[in-house]
Design a protein around this motif. Structure first.
Motif, short mmCIF file in Angstrom:
data_model
loop_
_atom_site.label_atom_id
_atom_site.label_comp_id
_atom_site.label_asym_id
_atom_site.label_seq_id
_atom_site.Cartn_x
_atom_site.Cartn_y
_atom_site.Cartn_z
N GLY A 57 18.68 -15.29 -22.85
CA GLY A 57 18.76 -16.58 -23.52
C GLY A 57 18.33 -16.51 -24.97
N GLY A 58 17.31 -15.72 -25.27
CA GLY A 58 16.86 -15.55 -26.64
C GLY A 58 17.93 -14.92 -27.52
N ILE A 59 18.61 -13.94 -26.98
CA ILE A 59 19.70 -13.29 -27.72
C ILE A 59 20.85 -14.27 -27.94
N ILE A 60 21.19 -15.02 -26.90
CA ILE A 60 22.25 -16.03 -27.03
C ILE A 60 21.85 -17.08 -28.06
N SER A 61 20.59 -17.48 -28.05
CA SER A 61 20.10 -18.47 -29.00
C SER A 61 20.25 -17.97 -30.44
N ILE A 62 19.92 -16.71 -30.68
CA ILE A 62 20.05 -16.13 -32.02
C ILE A 62 21.52 -16.12 -32.45
N ILE A 63 22.38 -15.66 -31.56
CA ILE A 63 23.82 -15.59 -31.88
C ILE A 63 24.37 -16.99 -32.15
N GLU A 64 23.97 -17.95 -31.33
CA GLU A 64 24.44 -19.33 -31.50
C GLU A 64 23.99 -19.90 -32.84
N GLU A 65 22.78 -19.60 -33.24
CA GLU A 65 22.26 -20.15 -34.50
C GLU A 65 22.90 -19.51 -35.74
N ILE A 66 23.21 -18.24 -35.70
CA ILE A 66 23.78 -17.60 -36.90
C ILE A 66 25.30 -17.72 -36.96
N SER A 67 25.93 -18.17 -35.86
CA SER A 67 27.38 -18.34 -35.86
C SER A 67 27.74 -19.72 -36.42
N PRO A 68 28.58 -19.75 -37.44
CA PRO A 68 28.94 -21.04 -38.04
C PRO A 68 29.63 -21.97 -37.03
N GLY A 69 29.21 -23.23 -37.03
CA GLY A 69 29.84 -24.22 -36.18
C GLY A 69 29.29 -24.33 -34.77
N PHE A 70 28.42 -23.44 -34.37
CA PHE A 70 27.90 -23.45 -33.00
C PHE A 70 26.52 -24.11 -32.88
N ASP A 71 25.98 -24.58 -34.00
CA ASP A 71 24.66 -25.21 -33.97
C ASP A 71 24.61 -26.45 -33.09
N ILE A 72 25.73 -27.04 -32.85
CA ILE A 72 25.81 -28.26 -32.06
C ILE A 72 25.50 -28.02 -30.58
N ILE A 73 25.57 -26.78 -30.13
CA ILE A 73 25.30 -26.44 -28.73
C ILE A 73 23.79 -26.54 -28.48
N PRO A 74 23.38 -27.39 -27.53
CA PRO A 74 21.94 -27.55 -27.24
C PRO A 74 21.43 -26.44 -26.29
N THR A 75 21.25 -25.27 -26.83
CA THR A 75 20.90 -24.08 -26.04
C THR A 75 19.63 -24.27 -25.21
N PHE A 76 18.58 -24.80 -25.83
CA PHE A 76 17.31 -24.98 -25.12
C PHE A 76 17.46 -25.99 -23.98
N THR A 77 18.17 -27.08 -24.24
CA THR A 77 18.33 -28.12 -23.22
C THR A 77 19.19 -27.62 -22.06
N ILE A 78 20.24 -26.90 -22.37
CA ILE A 78 21.08 -26.33 -21.31
C ILE A 78 20.26 -25.35 -20.47
#
Length: 97
Positions: A57-78
């Motif tokens: 999850g930590g790795i996915i969170s990093i990838i999600e944050e540095i990828s443009p346009g994916f910040d809208i995904i609520p990784t922690f809540t999911i």
């Protein structure tokens, strides 16, 4: 039964909102994302347990944050929902056994 670590839902929502805050700063947003991405990953790792779920999850969170346009995904809540569901299933299994 092994205890599953579960952070508060409010904490997860706040962290997701913080990650989405880069949309409020059009020019500085991407810079914020590069600073926030590793912090987000580390927080995920510690909040959700330092085993497989927290690490992946930590790795996915990093990838999600540095990828443009994916910040809208609520990784922690999911992740909270997934972990809570897992906890509930374990509790039901323990009660029925």
């Amino acid at each position: 039964m092994k205890s599953i670590k579960l952070p508060g839902l409010t904490t997860c929502i706040i962290l997701d909102l913080l990650g989405m805050a880069s949309y409020l700063l059009p020019v500085l947003g991407e810079t914020f994302d590069f600073i926030w991405a590793p912090i987000s990953g580390i927080l995920f790792f510690y909040l959700f347990g330092m085993k497989k779920f927290g690490m992946i999850g930590g790795i996915i969170s990093i990838i999600e944050e540095i990828s443009p346009g994916f910040d809208i995904i609520p990784t922690f809540t999911i992740a909270w929902i997934v972990r809570k569901n897992s906890l509930d299933k374990q509790m039901v299994k323990k009660i029925t056994d």
